[in-house]
Write a protein that holds these residues in place. Structure first.
Motif, short mmCIF file in Angstrom:
data_model
loop_
_atom_site.label_atom_id
_atom_site.label_comp_id
_atom_site.label_asym_id
_atom_site.label_seq_id
_atom_site.Cartn_x
_atom_site.Cartn_y
_atom_site.Cartn_z
N GLU A 139 0.86 -1.19 0.00
CA GLU A 139 0.00 0.00 0.00
C GLU A 139 0.89 1.24 0.00
N CYS A 149 1.62 5.45 0.37
CA CYS A 149 1.21 6.70 1.03
C CYS A 149 0.81 7.70 -0.05
N SER A 200 1.58 -3.59 4.54
CA SER A 200 1.27 -2.28 5.11
C SER A 200 0.60 -2.46 6.46
N CYS A 246 0.98 5.60 6.82
CA CYS A 246 2.37 5.98 6.59
C CYS A 246 2.93 6.54 7.90
N THR A 305 -2.59 4.50 4.16
CA THR A 305 -1.96 4.10 2.89
C THR A 305 -3.09 3.58 2.01
#
Ligand code: ZN
Lengths: 183, 144
Positions: free
Chosen positions: A49, A51, A61, A65, A72
């Motif tokens: 994933e 950001c 993820s 982030c 994300t």
């Protein structure tokens, strides 16, 4: 200090150790991001994933982030191959270990990702393993895929010139051309 | 959302030292031991240092096997981690010849069969390893 034992215990072998195992039982809820990743694994896909602000790709993820504190939100499928950025040759068995010694645990930066995955490195003798080496995932048969990272059995060396890793554990910069897993 | 059981186990093993070791050795041999304190009181389970003077304690003595309940708590719905799978009592038991009480399980059957003053006796496991669980539980002493 000299202990005085009762007659009945003088001629028996003394207990000197006692097992005191600790056991913690959790009901683990994977959460949104890990659930997305593991559902991908069921379909033979490695999903990261990104950001929306810095475009870093996290895999798996954790859902946000850490630099920007935002979800994300963009799902990125990664091709699979990656670079070994650090590794460890395990020579000592531990309780519950099922691996034949020695074996290699590696920190792998999948191509297109900005963080590392820890996994087994196999089909390579430990003295051939090196930082910068390209590796690829070896999956279970599709029928045996489960929602666990163990559905990837291990990573094995890929015949491809080594990547430059400036420092062990240092992130490789892929550049825009490889972003998103295009090899 | 995916969910799964997650179990973490640590296989710890401790060294016992000679005093606790003697207590555990006794359990394996179906013998209960305490230790004589500086004031002559018998402490069970045995401890390494006197609780008042802090001096080394060295004289282990046999106690029990029977004893008397000095406090108890009834467990009406034991869960899987508890030592018995049916209702039981946790109790403080002062073994015969001892001046202190230790905690163990009493398989009393029902809460009205156990109270302060009830006499109990250990039920030993057939396979003993030198651990507190070598006493499966205490049971109410039969009066004849
Ligand atoms: Zn970011």
């Amino acid at each position: 200090m000299t202990l005085v034992l009762p007659e009945s215990l003088r001629d028996v072998e003394a207990v000197t150790r006692v097992a005191t195992p600790a056991r913690l039982e959790y009901d683990f809820t994977a959460g949104r991001a890990t659930t997305t990743f593991l559902r991908g694994i069921l379909e033979h896909k490695i999903l990261g994933e990104a950001c929306p602000i810095c475009h870093k790709v996290y895999v798996p993820s954790r859902g946000a982030c850490p630099s920007h504190g935002v979800p994300t939100s963009e799902i990125v499928e990664l091709a699979g191959p990656g670079v070994l950025v650090s590794y460890c040759v395990v020579n000592v068995a531990f309780h519950g270990s099922v691996m034949e010694l020695p074996y290699v645990g590696g920190l792998i930066q999948l191509e297109g990702a900005d963080m590392f995955l820890m996994h087994l490195i196999q089909e390579a003798s430990p003295d051939e393993v090196r930082i910068g080496q390209w590796v690829e995932p070896v999956w279970r048969d599709d029928a045996d895929l489960e929602a666990t990272l163990e559905s990837i059995r291990y990573f094995r060396p890929l015949d491809r010139p080594d990547a430059t890793v400036d420092e062990a554990g240092h992130v490789v910069s892929w550049g825009p051309a490889t972003r998103g897993g295009a090899a | 959302m995916l969910r799964a059981p997650l179990v973490i186990e640590y296989p710890f093993e401790r060294t016992t030292g000679p005093v606790v070791g003697a207590f555990l050795t006794g359990l394996r041999e179906r013998i209960l031991v305490g230790i004589t304190g500086a004031d002559g009181r018998v402490i069970v389970p045995p401890i390494e240092y006197d609780p008042v003077t802090a001096e080394d304690l060295t004289e282990l003595v046999e106690v029990g096997p029977g004893g008397v309940v000095t406090a108890c708590a009834w467990v009406a719905r034991p869960d899987a981690r508890q030592p018995l799978d049916h209702p039981f009592a946790w109790a403080l038991i002062r073994l015969d010849g001892a001046d202190t009480a230790m905690v163990h399980v009493v398989d009393a059957g029902s809460p009205d069969r156990i109270a302060v003053g009830t006499r109990v006796t250990p039920r030993w496991r057939d396979e003993r390893v030198g651990a507190i669980g070598d006493i499966e539980c205490f049971v109410i002493e039969e009066t004849s």
